[in-house]
Motif scaffolding. Structure first.
Motif, mmCIF file in Angstrom:
data_model
loop_
_atom_site.group_PDB
_atom_site.id
_atom_site.type_symbol
_atom_site.label_atom_id
_atom_site.label_comp_id
_atom_site.label_asym_id
_atom_site.label_seq_id
_atom_site.Cartn_x
_atom_site.Cartn_y
_atom_site.Cartn_z
ATOM 1 N N ARG A 170 -2.036 1.860 -4.994
ATOM 2 C CA ARG A 170 -2.704 3.118 -5.021
ATOM 3 C C ARG A 170 -3.954 3.129 -5.440
ATOM 4 O O ARG A 170 -4.373 2.178 -6.379
ATOM 5 C CB ARG A 170 -1.996 4.265 -5.662
ATOM 6 C CG ARG A 170 -0.553 4.561 -5.123
ATOM 7 C CD ARG A 170 0.138 5.724 -5.929
ATOM 8 N NE ARG A 170 1.345 6.168 -5.360
ATOM 9 C CZ ARG A 170 1.716 7.190 -4.619
ATOM 10 N NH1 ARG A 170 0.415 7.896 -4.408
ATOM 11 N NH2 ARG A 170 2.530 7.531 -4.020
ATOM 12 N N ILE A 171 -4.943 4.116 -4.966
ATOM 13 C CA ILE A 171 -6.115 4.467 -5.813
ATOM 14 C C ILE A 171 -6.043 5.372 -7.195
ATOM 15 O O ILE A 171 -5.616 6.335 -6.937
ATOM 16 C CB ILE A 171 -7.200 5.068 -4.941
ATOM 17 C CG1 ILE A 171 -7.425 4.099 -3.977
ATOM 18 C CG2 ILE A 171 -8.781 5.228 -5.605
ATOM 19 C CD1 ILE A 171 -8.305 2.965 -3.766
ATOM 20 N N LEU B 194 0.637 -1.138 0.012
ATOM 21 C CA LEU B 194 0.302 0.033 0.031
ATOM 22 C C LEU B 194 1.054 1.308 -0.076
ATOM 23 O O LEU B 194 1.839 1.425 0.980
ATOM 24 C CB LEU B 194 -0.950 0.172 1.268
ATOM 25 C CG LEU B 194 -2.006 -1.240 1.318
ATOM 26 C CD1 LEU B 194 -2.556 -0.979 2.578
ATOM 27 C CD2 LEU B 194 -2.730 -1.394 0.373
ATOM 28 N N VAL C 248 -2.580 5.233 0.037
ATOM 29 C CA VAL C 248 -3.901 5.123 -0.169
ATOM 30 C C VAL C 248 -4.862 6.395 0.499
ATOM 31 O O VAL C 248 -4.815 6.423 1.639
ATOM 32 C CB VAL C 248 -4.754 3.665 0.124
ATOM 33 C CG1 VAL C 248 -5.810 3.849 -0.212
ATOM 34 C CG2 VAL C 248 -3.777 2.758 -0.620
ATOM 35 N N MET D 133 -7.623 -0.047 -8.026
ATOM 36 C CA MET D 133 -6.188 -0.049 -7.381
ATOM 37 C C MET D 133 -5.313 -0.517 -8.415
ATOM 38 O O MET D 133 -5.641 -1.617 -9.136
ATOM 39 C CB MET D 133 -6.262 -0.653 -6.084
ATOM 40 C CG MET D 133 -6.926 -0.165 -4.829
ATOM 41 S SD MET D 133 -6.196 -1.202 -3.406
ATOM 42 C CE MET D 133 -4.420 -0.346 -3.031
ATOM 43 N N LYS E 29 -5.422 -4.936 -2.982
ATOM 44 C CA LYS E 29 -6.920 -4.946 -2.524
ATOM 45 C C LYS E 29 -7.259 -5.570 -1.028
ATOM 46 O O LYS E 29 -7.717 -4.842 -0.223
ATOM 47 C CB LYS E 29 -7.818 -5.503 -3.558
ATOM 48 C CG LYS E 29 -7.841 -4.894 -4.780
ATOM 49 C CD LYS E 29 -8.988 -5.355 -5.767
ATOM 50 C CE LYS E 29 -8.733 -7.027 -6.062
ATOM 51 N NZ LYS E 29 -7.487 -7.351 -6.669
ATOM 52 N N LEU F 173 -5.594 -3.824 1.914
ATOM 53 C CA LEU F 173 -6.368 -2.662 2.390
ATOM 54 C C LEU F 173 -7.323 -3.210 2.994
ATOM 55 O O LEU F 173 -7.451 -2.460 4.155
ATOM 56 C CB LEU F 173 -6.688 -1.723 0.911
ATOM 57 C CG LEU F 173 -7.553 -0.567 1.164
ATOM 58 C CD1 LEU F 173 -6.638 0.467 2.060
ATOM 59 C CD2 LEU F 173 -8.066 0.032 -0.029
#
Length: 250
Positions: free
Chosen positions: A227-228, A19, A22, A223, A42, A45
């Motif tokens: 990151r988004i 991650l 995020v 994602m 995913k 997160l």
């Protein structure tokens, strides 16, 4: 109004960044989905949000309360509950009993309160809630079926119902229709959508079967690389150049 806010969340394992800062907000009472190719971050997160392990950096707030380092029990008690990709019911309890043991607020579970008579009222209340919840997830005809004898799809519905029995305000779901036939997969998402609309429970779902899930969700987060990279309506996100590139390659 945002029920969940994730700000600058980072997580690494053995020097590998999973991650990478995020940032996202989820509005209360909505049905949202998280998409991305394998390895995009995913599940990590979801694990960080649910308290399975704390992030290395950043903050996570739920209903304006910092839950970053609460752990699984802390987030559960706050009303943020998750289900797992592989359901794990109590195999030798009936479906109804599985629902009842998931309920919060049973004084019979307390060493101090159990000798009194109040637990009887709790048992009746919990039974009533369990029967209603079984109707909500269409398991009322399987009330007396042992957990081990439920089909794979029915076990997914059982997981959903048990999360509801906890009094959850928000439910995180990891691949709720994985391995489920299309007819039952649609039913599962129809049930989720109805529960979200009627009971105002917020859902944040990881699911790969986009042909089914995107018909029901209102907002999608994509994602890639931890990151988004895009967020918006299903059409906006699936048509976003970065999302197309992350799935199909340059």
């Amino acid at each position: 109004m945002a029920i969940l806010t994730v700000s600058g969340v980072k997580k690494s394992f053995g020097g590998n960044t999973v991650l990478d800062g995020v940032d996202m907000e989820i509005e209360g009472g909505t049905l949202c989905q998280l998409i991305g190719s394998n390895g995009s971050g995913k599940t990590t997160l979801i694990n960080a949000i649910s308290g399975m392990f704390p992030p290395d950096a950043g903050t996570i707030t739920f209903e304006n309360k910092d839950i970053t380092r609460m752990g699984l029990y802390g987030t559960y008690n706050a009303g943020l509950v998750r289900t797992w990709q592989i359901p794990q019911p109590f195999e030798n309890l009936t479906a109804l009993e599985n629902f009842m043991v998931a309920a919060a607020g049973n004084s019979g579970e307390s060493f101090l309160l159990a000798p009194g008579r109040g637990w009887r009222d709790d048992e009746k209340r919990i039974l009533d809630v369990a029967l209603r919840t079984m109707e909500d997830v269409n398991l009322h005809e399987r009330a007396d079926t042992l957990g081990k004898n439920l089909s794979g799809g029915q076990k997914k519905l059982l997981e959903l119902g048990r999360a509801m029995m906890s009094g959850a305000k928000m439910i995180l779901m990891d691949e709720p229709i994985a391995g489920v036939n299309p007819t039952l997969a649609h039913e599962i998402f129809e049930r989720i959508a109805d529960i979200c609309k009627i009971q105002k429970i917020t859902f944040f779902i990881v699911e790969h079967r986009l042909d089914i899930s995107l018909q029901y969700v209102s907002r999608v987060f994509a994602m890639d690389g931890g990151r988004i990279i895009a967020q918006g309506s299903p059409d906006e996100v699936t048509g976003h150049p970065l999302v197309v590139e992350s799935y199909l390659g340059k």
